[in-house]
Design a protein around this motif. Sequence first.
Motif, PDB file in Angstrom:
ATOM      1  N   HIS A 212       0.818  -1.211   0.000  1.00 36.75           N
ATOM      2  CA  HIS A 212       0.000   0.000   0.000  1.00 36.75           C
ATOM      3  C   HIS A 212       0.853   1.263   0.000  1.00 36.75           C
ATOM      4  O   HIS A 212       0.337   2.371   0.125  1.00 36.75           O
ATOM      5  CB  HIS A 212      -0.906  -0.050   1.244  1.00 36.75           C
ATOM      6  CG  HIS A 212      -2.052   0.903   1.217  1.00 36.75           C
ATOM      7  ND1 HIS A 212      -2.227   1.888   2.173  1.00 36.75           N
ATOM      8  CD2 HIS A 212      -3.090   1.034   0.362  1.00 36.75           C
ATOM      9  CE1 HIS A 212      -3.329   2.563   1.918  1.00 36.75           C
ATOM     10  NE2 HIS A 212      -3.866   2.080   0.823  1.00 36.75           N
ATOM     11  N   LYS A 390      -4.140  10.312   5.486  1.00 41.05           N
ATOM     12  CA  LYS A 390      -3.698   9.556   6.654  1.00 41.05           C
ATOM     13  C   LYS A 390      -2.691  10.449   7.377  1.00 41.05           C
ATOM     14  O   LYS A 390      -1.529  10.566   6.962  1.00 41.05           O
ATOM     15  CB  LYS A 390      -3.028   8.246   6.246  1.00 41.05           C
ATOM     16  CG  LYS A 390      -3.883   7.344   5.320  1.00 41.05           C
ATOM     17  CD  LYS A 390      -3.624   7.628   3.881  1.00 41.05           C
ATOM     18  CE  LYS A 390      -4.161   6.570   2.939  1.00 41.05           C
ATOM     19  NZ  LYS A 390      -5.536   6.230   3.024  1.00 41.05           N
ATOM     20  N   ALA A 404      -0.697   4.695   6.006  1.00 36.07           N
ATOM     21  CA  ALA A 404      -1.375   3.751   6.892  1.00 36.07           C
ATOM     22  C   ALA A 404      -2.750   4.252   7.317  1.00 36.07           C
ATOM     23  O   ALA A 404      -2.874   5.334   7.889  1.00 36.07           O
ATOM     24  CB  ALA A 404      -0.520   3.479   8.128  1.00 36.07           C
ATOM     25  N   ASN A 405      -3.766   3.451   7.055  1.00 36.51           N
ATOM     26  CA  ASN A 405      -5.109   3.730   7.545  1.00 36.51           C
ATOM     27  C   ASN A 405      -5.262   3.226   8.977  1.00 36.51           C
ATOM     28  O   ASN A 405      -4.411   2.487   9.481  1.00 36.51           O
ATOM     29  CB  ASN A 405      -6.159   3.047   6.652  1.00 36.51           C
ATOM     30  CG  ASN A 405      -6.129   3.570   5.226  1.00 36.51           C
ATOM     31  OD1 ASN A 405      -6.130   4.775   4.998  1.00 36.51           O
ATOM     32  ND2 ASN A 405      -6.104   2.659   4.264  1.00 36.51           N
ATOM     33  N   SER A 410      -4.152  -2.117   7.514  1.00 37.99           N
ATOM     34  CA  SER A 410      -2.912  -1.359   7.629  1.00 37.99           C
ATOM     35  C   SER A 410      -2.100  -1.771   8.859  1.00 37.99           C
ATOM     36  O   SER A 410      -0.864  -1.745   8.822  1.00 37.99           O
ATOM     37  CB  SER A 410      -3.210   0.147   7.703  1.00 37.99           C
ATOM     38  OG  SER A 410      -3.558   0.657   6.432  1.00 37.99           O
ATOM     39  N   ASN A 414      -0.937  -4.889   5.384  1.00 40.55           N
ATOM     40  CA  ASN A 414      -0.379  -4.068   4.313  1.00 40.55           C
ATOM     41  C   ASN A 414       1.059  -3.641   4.605  1.00 40.55           C
ATOM     42  O   ASN A 414       1.430  -3.426   5.759  1.00 40.55           O
ATOM     43  CB  ASN A 414      -1.199  -2.784   4.119  1.00 40.55           C
ATOM     44  CG  ASN A 414      -2.504  -3.029   3.401  1.00 40.55           C
ATOM     45  OD1 ASN A 414      -2.764  -4.110   2.900  1.00 40.55           O
ATOM     46  ND2 ASN A 414      -3.336  -2.009   3.354  1.00 40.55           N
ATOM     47  N   GLU A 416       3.200  -0.498   4.569  1.00 40.91           N
ATOM     48  CA  GLU A 416       2.891   0.930   4.658  1.00 40.91           C
ATOM     49  C   GLU A 416       4.164   1.725   4.924  1.00 40.91           C
ATOM     50  O   GLU A 416       5.217   1.155   5.233  1.00 40.91           O
ATOM     51  CB  GLU A 416       1.883   1.195   5.785  1.00 40.91           C
ATOM     52  CG  GLU A 416       0.616   0.350   5.761  1.00 40.91           C
ATOM     53  CD  GLU A 416      -0.421   0.826   4.757  1.00 40.91           C
ATOM     54  OE1 GLU A 416      -0.120   1.774   3.990  1.00 40.91           O
ATOM     55  OE2 GLU A 416      -1.519   0.256   4.723  1.00 40.91           O
TER      56      GLU A 416
END
Length: 470
Positions: A212, A390, A404-405, A410, A414, A416
């Motif tokens: 991501h 973010k 990163a969410n 996240s 993911n 990140e």
Amino acid sequence: MSLIILVAEILGVISAVDAVMKTRTSQGAIAWAVSLVTFPYVAVPLYWVLGRSEFHGYVQAHRIADLALDPAIEESVAVLEQYVLERPPGPYPAAAAERLAAIPTTHANSVQLLVDGEETFASIEEGIASAQEYILFQFFIVKDDELGRRLQQALIAKAREGVRVSFLYDEVGSHALPRRYKDELREAGAEVYNFHTRQGPRNRFQINFRNHRKVVVVDGRTAWVGGHNVGDEYMGKSPKFGYWRDTHVRIDGPAVLAAQLSFVEDWNWATGRLPQVDWVPDPAPDGADMPVLILPTGPADEFESAALMFTHAISSARERIWIASPYFVPDEGIMSALQLAALRGVDVRILIPDVADHMLVYLAAFTYFDDARKAGVQFYKYTGGFLHQKAVLIDDLAAGVGTANFDNRSFRLNFEITALVGDPGFIDEVDRMFESDFAQSRIVGPDEYSGRPFWFRLAARVARLTAPIQ
């Protein structure tokens, strides 16, 4: 038929044991175990595709890359040491983050806050045009639309000039990117690869992990990190969402090498070799002296680095912790950290969109509102368009912008990357950005969830059950 049923049930039990032993969260382990034993026909194949929590192979590739990089990095260590931020005496708030990153905080950096697509991609295109030696270009989503073609042509022009172009994309996020787009880059001399999540004998069904990250590096001198992908919607041209609220940063200085290292490790995983890059750090050309820590996180890490990063930020806050994310699906530990922060008097604000682009995570967020609000956490829903940024602001000590969410994907699934900046001027700028966003938001009231009809609350609860694989 009875034999098929018996085999399915045995596989369900074996898979349930595997889930209990390996799933990183208790709620995830329970959800998988119950499903695998109760509905083995459906749950078993889903588990072996979506239930993996460890990214096999990347750690080994990471170690091999580090060994290969040693000679090049050793040459620059002596130069880099003069830019490593000296720790003050006593407890050091950034110590945990530095250990997670395995990279020190450096000074002599310049960081520019880039708000929304026009500003972000104008800066990136200017950087691409200035490249003399190489361009590292990595995005989760790349689309063959107006913006995507504009960036493609900019990269093609530089490749034809002899600049080395390394183009990396996520095969799931960019699944619709046509072969023609990639072939045109290759014909100009660029190297183009997908992240290749499923390579290796143990990873054939490893499709639940995503890269991501959004990273651009030019000549080892300038880097861009943030929330934008390559698509016209990020320029505010989505027929559904209209205005798209997102944030990036441009970094000049020694911290660029940390962003470059993140790309190099991903490239090594995808291709099995290292790109030719420069490892000699340079101070920011404008003389700025901003402290910056680049924190890459992902499922190959020894720890759950992204989750720990947020937990550390929340636990460290003494006056305020402001978080902006398009998705809000925290785990129990992070939810407790938010509640405790609010209970000790910290100004805890969560900024999320008022419209949904992914319905499951949108619905799941509603189930957290009441418990968080009881402790004093304030939720703001952005109404000026779709909020995709973010960002985090911790007291007047640090501000972060990255990819990163605030959700399980996240935190655990993911790859990140986040840029954490400790400069007062930059923190003030992020403060003003947040205040502007709050002014275009509505505060979530006590009936946001409990006042909804039963069917909505049921759908939200069911959506929350799927949080471990969202």
